[in-house]
Design a protein around this motif. Structure first.
Motif, mmCIF file in Angstrom:
data_model
loop_
_atom_site.group_PDB
_atom_site.id
_atom_site.type_symbol
_atom_site.label_atom_id
_atom_site.label_comp_id
_atom_site.label_asym_id
_atom_site.label_seq_id
_atom_site.Cartn_x
_atom_site.Cartn_y
_atom_site.Cartn_z
ATOM 1 N N LEU A 175 0.821 -1.216 0.000
ATOM 2 C CA LEU A 175 0.000 0.000 0.000
ATOM 3 C C LEU A 175 0.853 1.264 0.000
ATOM 4 O O LEU A 175 0.559 2.221 -0.723
ATOM 5 C CB LEU A 175 -0.932 -0.020 1.214
ATOM 6 C CG LEU A 175 -1.786 1.230 1.423
ATOM 7 C CD1 LEU A 175 -2.761 1.434 0.289
ATOM 8 C CD2 LEU A 175 -2.531 1.134 2.745
ATOM 9 N N CYS A 176 1.918 1.281 0.816
ATOM 10 C CA CYS A 176 2.721 2.505 0.919
ATOM 11 C C CYS A 176 3.532 2.724 -0.359
ATOM 12 O O CYS A 176 3.619 3.844 -0.874
ATOM 13 C CB CYS A 176 3.635 2.426 2.139
ATOM 14 S SG CYS A 176 2.684 2.239 3.659
ATOM 15 N N ASP A 229 2.653 1.609 -3.224
ATOM 16 C CA ASP A 229 1.638 1.946 -4.233
ATOM 17 C C ASP A 229 1.481 3.451 -4.342
ATOM 18 O O ASP A 229 1.506 4.022 -5.444
ATOM 19 C CB ASP A 229 0.247 1.421 -3.805
ATOM 20 C CG ASP A 229 0.118 -0.082 -3.845
ATOM 21 O OD1 ASP A 229 0.928 -0.712 -4.526
ATOM 22 O OD2 ASP A 229 -0.797 -0.617 -3.189
ATOM 23 N N GLN A 230 1.296 4.081 -3.179
ATOM 24 C CA GLN A 230 0.961 5.501 -3.187
ATOM 25 C C GLN A 230 2.157 6.350 -3.613
ATOM 26 O O GLN A 230 2.001 7.313 -4.369
ATOM 27 C CB GLN A 230 0.453 5.916 -1.809
ATOM 28 C CG GLN A 230 -0.837 5.188 -1.448
ATOM 29 C CD GLN A 230 -1.347 5.545 -0.071
ATOM 30 O OE1 GLN A 230 -1.909 6.605 0.139
ATOM 31 N NE2 GLN A 230 -1.139 4.658 0.887
ATOM 32 N N VAL A 262 -1.196 -1.821 -8.932
ATOM 33 C CA VAL A 262 -1.000 -1.537 -7.511
ATOM 34 C C VAL A 262 -1.821 -2.536 -6.703
ATOM 35 O O VAL A 262 -2.647 -3.264 -7.253
ATOM 36 C CB VAL A 262 -1.445 -0.098 -7.149
ATOM 37 C CG1 VAL A 262 -0.477 0.925 -7.700
ATOM 38 C CG2 VAL A 262 -2.853 0.170 -7.645
ATOM 39 N N ALA A 285 -4.894 -0.023 -2.471
ATOM 40 C CA ALA A 285 -4.630 1.324 -2.983
ATOM 41 C C ALA A 285 -5.891 1.960 -3.536
ATOM 42 O O ALA A 285 -5.985 3.174 -3.652
ATOM 43 C CB ALA A 285 -3.555 1.263 -4.063
ATOM 44 N N GLN A 286 -6.894 1.146 -3.886
ATOM 45 C CA GLN A 286 -8.135 1.695 -4.433
ATOM 46 C C GLN A 286 -9.167 2.019 -3.357
ATOM 47 O O GLN A 286 -10.225 2.558 -3.662
ATOM 48 C CB GLN A 286 -8.760 0.707 -5.429
ATOM 49 C CG GLN A 286 -7.971 0.602 -6.715
ATOM 50 C CD GLN A 286 -8.709 -0.177 -7.777
ATOM 51 O OE1 GLN A 286 -9.600 -0.957 -7.481
ATOM 52 N NE2 GLN A 286 -8.325 0.022 -9.015
ATOM 53 N N SER A 288 -6.152 4.712 1.346
ATOM 54 C CA SER A 288 -5.220 5.264 0.374
ATOM 55 C C SER A 288 -5.589 6.690 0.014
ATOM 56 O O SER A 288 -6.756 6.993 -0.265
ATOM 57 C CB SER A 288 -5.256 4.364 -0.867
ATOM 58 O OG SER A 288 -4.768 5.037 -1.988
ATOM 59 N N ALA A 317 -5.604 5.427 -8.457
ATOM 60 C CA ALA A 317 -5.408 3.982 -8.546
ATOM 61 C C ALA A 317 -6.515 3.295 -9.336
ATOM 62 O O ALA A 317 -6.335 2.181 -9.835
ATOM 63 C CB ALA A 317 -5.323 3.382 -7.134
ATOM 64 N N ARG A 321 -5.817 6.367 6.308
ATOM 65 C CA ARG A 321 -4.962 6.655 5.164
ATOM 66 C C ARG A 321 -3.897 7.695 5.486
ATOM 67 O O ARG A 321 -2.882 7.785 4.810
ATOM 68 C CB ARG A 321 -5.804 7.122 3.975
ATOM 69 C CG ARG A 321 -6.604 8.378 4.259
ATOM 70 C CD ARG A 321 -7.237 8.947 3.002
ATOM 71 N NE ARG A 321 -7.943 10.168 3.337
ATOM 72 C CZ ARG A 321 -9.259 10.227 3.553
ATOM 73 N NH1 ARG A 321 -9.985 9.141 3.424
ATOM 74 N NH2 ARG A 321 -9.831 11.363 3.891
ATOM 75 N N CYS A 355 0.710 5.058 6.136
ATOM 76 C CA CYS A 355 1.899 5.200 5.304
ATOM 77 C C CYS A 355 2.460 6.608 5.430
ATOM 78 O O CYS A 355 1.706 7.565 5.591
ATOM 79 C CB CYS A 355 1.544 4.958 3.831
ATOM 80 S SG CYS A 355 1.093 3.269 3.490
#
Lengths: 329, 304
Positions: free
Chosen positions: B56-57, B59-60, B74, B78-79, B84, B90, B277, B281
């Motif tokens: 997740l981290c 991804d962003q 991703v 992430a969606q 996120s 995403a 969110r 991250c």
């Protein structure tokens, strides 16, 4: 010991453990402060802890334990089988399934009573299934095989529903629905359980005489004027109300309905009419003791109640097997 | 005899041949993509063109830094707008579920993972010849600039990353300066299941930068742990920073966030909101959360 004296001792133990449940917790609050806060509302934070966190937990301990103990004793009396127990025969697992479905479909959020009602419906389905499968005599083998099947089905279906939940925390809660816990419950849950608990007890109360007659056999009971069909239906409704409402708020807690009647059967002489009230108190004692124990052993871990009740209950199960083998030999 | 033999063959049909078919399929799978890429062999310092992120981290960060078309996929989280800050961006990408097979079939030339991504998955991907880079989670705001530069370096987007990291460092310094006049009210972070992030967590650093003292220190929590609700109530924090249950799907673990005792506590203290969110991250957006908490702190101090 006379029956009256036994009931007095059980009531005293229940009251003592109820107080212990109120006074023992992770936050060290003095005895005087606790009581002052609980009864007179002194000290804002302490009052909040006593009235909104510990009181509902202790009340639910009594209600959940009594519900499981009483329904265990009643089922054992009706099926004339010492293994009949809501957890073992799958009634608890089906109640969990009902509760999980009502939570995940959003029904419980839309309408508060949907949670206990759905659990009740699940418990009802489980109880009817086991009665149909085990037959009126409740032969040990069919009862246990049927119970294993229904428990597995209910447990697997609950796990499936929770695993498919869009909420990432839901899947971790499979343990709660199989092991049970009273952590972080509130007065809202007391309010949800109370009406069904009282209805269940009221339905169960007049069944004692019929169940006593049934210990002599079905023919003898019918000759004494006991309507078996009606007895059976009332029993199923009472068990569903008790186990359903208990499971809806506390998850599935095993062995209480097995251990409480067993501990007390000899002392009350085995008549179901006397065993049911005693087992209700015995169940309350077991659940309160387990709930105090989990808080003493692991105050910050939410150790599940089923862990403690199984540690107490499993030896009883083994004891039953040993006795059955001895009698058989 | 003949009949028996035929029967046996029929029986065997559902046994070994099926296993063999499976083996064939697996072999084909491992051979189809790997040799092809081995022949192309991108130069080691060229920017990767097919990047898959499974954390997740990562991804962003990758969504913020990657060139158009560079990022293939991703992770599913992430969606999710609750988890996120880049959920919208995403939506345009394929999601993965962190499974070695699906990742391999995307034929990536770089896989971004987290330090705690399943070792079995990472090991499998590396055995299959993929380049896997792991990003450490941020435990403090200072570490975020480094993560931005690291991700930029991996993606070959050093200039973009440097600009973003420099802006981040300037914003962080400004935020620290604005918290200097704080009276340090005590704030408690509380999440689903009664989880409280500890002193050495990013969330606690966020509180400190916003001018709060963290109650987690009083509970003796280093990285975080479960705090019984009654201890939180007895700690009487000046500010409760807790999430809210999500709308979709119920979880018993989130019921604690609307427990009557917590609601009563909220009624007496300040209420801060810190969605998952913003603290899960370490990202530039984390500073926006710190700014909001700083504003809530000034409101609280003004009321006193």
């Amino acid at each position: 010991m006379s029956y009256g004296a036994l009931m007095a001792v059980l009531a005293f133990l229940t009251a003592a453990l109820f107080c212990a449940s109120l006074l023992i917790g992770p936050g060290a609050i003095g005895l005087a402060d606790s009581l002052d806060a609980l009864l007179r509302g002194r000290g804002e934070a302490v009052t909040l802890v006593m009235r909104e966190i510990r009181l509902p937990r202790a009340l639910l301990g009594v209600m959940v334990g009594a519900a499981l103990g009483a329904s265990g004793a009643a089922l054992q009396g009706f099926l004339r089988n010492p293994l009949a127990e809501p957890g073992l025969i799958g009634v608890s697992a089906m109640a969990s399934l009902g509760a999980v479905i009502s939570l995940q479909t959003g029904l419980a959020a839309a309408f508060a009573l949907a949670l206990p009602l759905a659990a009740l419906a699940g418990a009802l389905a489980g109880a009817l299934l086991i009665l149909v499968m085990a037959g009126p005599r409740g032969a040990a083998l069919t009862l246990i095989l049927g119970g294993v099947a229904i428990s597995a089905l209910g447990g697997a279906a609950s796990a499936l529903v929770l695993s498919l939940s869009p909420n990432p925390f839901a899947a971790a809660e499979i343990v709660f629905w199989t092991m049970g816990s009273l952590a972080d419950r509130s007065m809202v849950h007391v309010g949800l359980m109370a009406p069904f608990f009282l209805i269940g007890l009221a339905l169960l109360a007049p069944l004692g005489r019929g169940l006593d007659a049934l210990t002599l056999g079905e023919d003898a009971a019918e000759a004494m004027g006991v309507g078996l069909r009606r007895l059976r239906l009332t029993l199923v409704a009472a068990t569903a109300a008790l186990v359903g409402s208990a499971t809806a708020v506390a998850g599935g807690i095993g062995f209480v309905g097995l251990a409480a009647p067993h501990l007390l059967r000899r002392a009350v002489g085995g008549a179901p009419s006397r065993l049911i009230p005693a087992a209700a108190l015995g169940g309350a004692i077991l659940v309160l003791a387990a709930d105090v124990a989990v808080r003493v052993i692991a105050p910050d871990r939410d150790l599940k109640l089923g862990v403690m009740t199984a540690l107490v209950g499993a030896p009883f199960f083994l004891h039953l097997i040993a006795r059955a083998r001895r009698d058989g030999a | 005899m003949k009949k028996r033999g035929a029967f046996r063959r029929g029986e065997g049909f559902s046994g070994p041949p099926r296993r063999a078919a499976l083996l064939c399929a697996l072999t084909a799978l491992t051979m189809s993509a790997a040799p092809a890429r081995a022949l192309e062999g991108p130069a080691p310092d060229a920017a990767p063109r097919r990047v898959v992120s499974v954390n997740l981290c990562a991804d962003q960060l990758a969504l913020m830094l990657a060139a158009p078309g560079q990022l293939l996929s991703v992770s599913m989280l992430a969606q999710d707008p609750r988890s996120s800050v880049m959920a919208e961006a995403a939506q345009a990408l394929r999601v993965n579920h962190g499974l070695a097979e699906e990742i391999f079939l995307m034929d990536p030339d770089l896989v971004l993972a987290g330090s705690f991504t399943s070792a079995a998955t990472v090991g499998m991907l590396e055995r299959l010849g993929l380049r896997v880079e792991r990003l450490a989670p941020a435990y403090a705001l200072e570490e975020i600039a480094g993560l931005i530069r690291q991700t930029g370096g991996l993606l070959g987007r050093e200039a973009e990353a440097e600009a973003m990291a420099a802006r981040f460092e300037a914003d962080l310094a400004a935020l620290r300066a604005s918290a200097a006049e704080s009276t340090h009210p005590r704030a408690a972070l509380y999440e689903a299941n009664g989880y409280a992030p500890g002193e050495k967590s990013l969330a606690a650093d966020l509180l400190r930068v916003s001018g709060f003292a963290s109650v987690a220190a009083e509970f003796g929590l280093d990285h975080g742990g479960f705090v019984p609700l009654e201890l939180l109530v007895l700690a009487e924090p000046d500010m409760v920073v807790a999430g809210r249950p999500r709308d979709e799907g119920a979880a018993r673990g989130e019921e604690i966030l609307v427990h009557p005792a917590l609601e009563a506590l909220r009624g007496r203290s300040g209420v801060g909101v810190l969605p998952d969110r913003d603290w899960v991250c370490g990202l530039p957006a984390t500073l926006r959360a710190a700014e909001r908490l700083g504003a809530a702190r000034r409101d609280l101090e003004a009321k006193k």
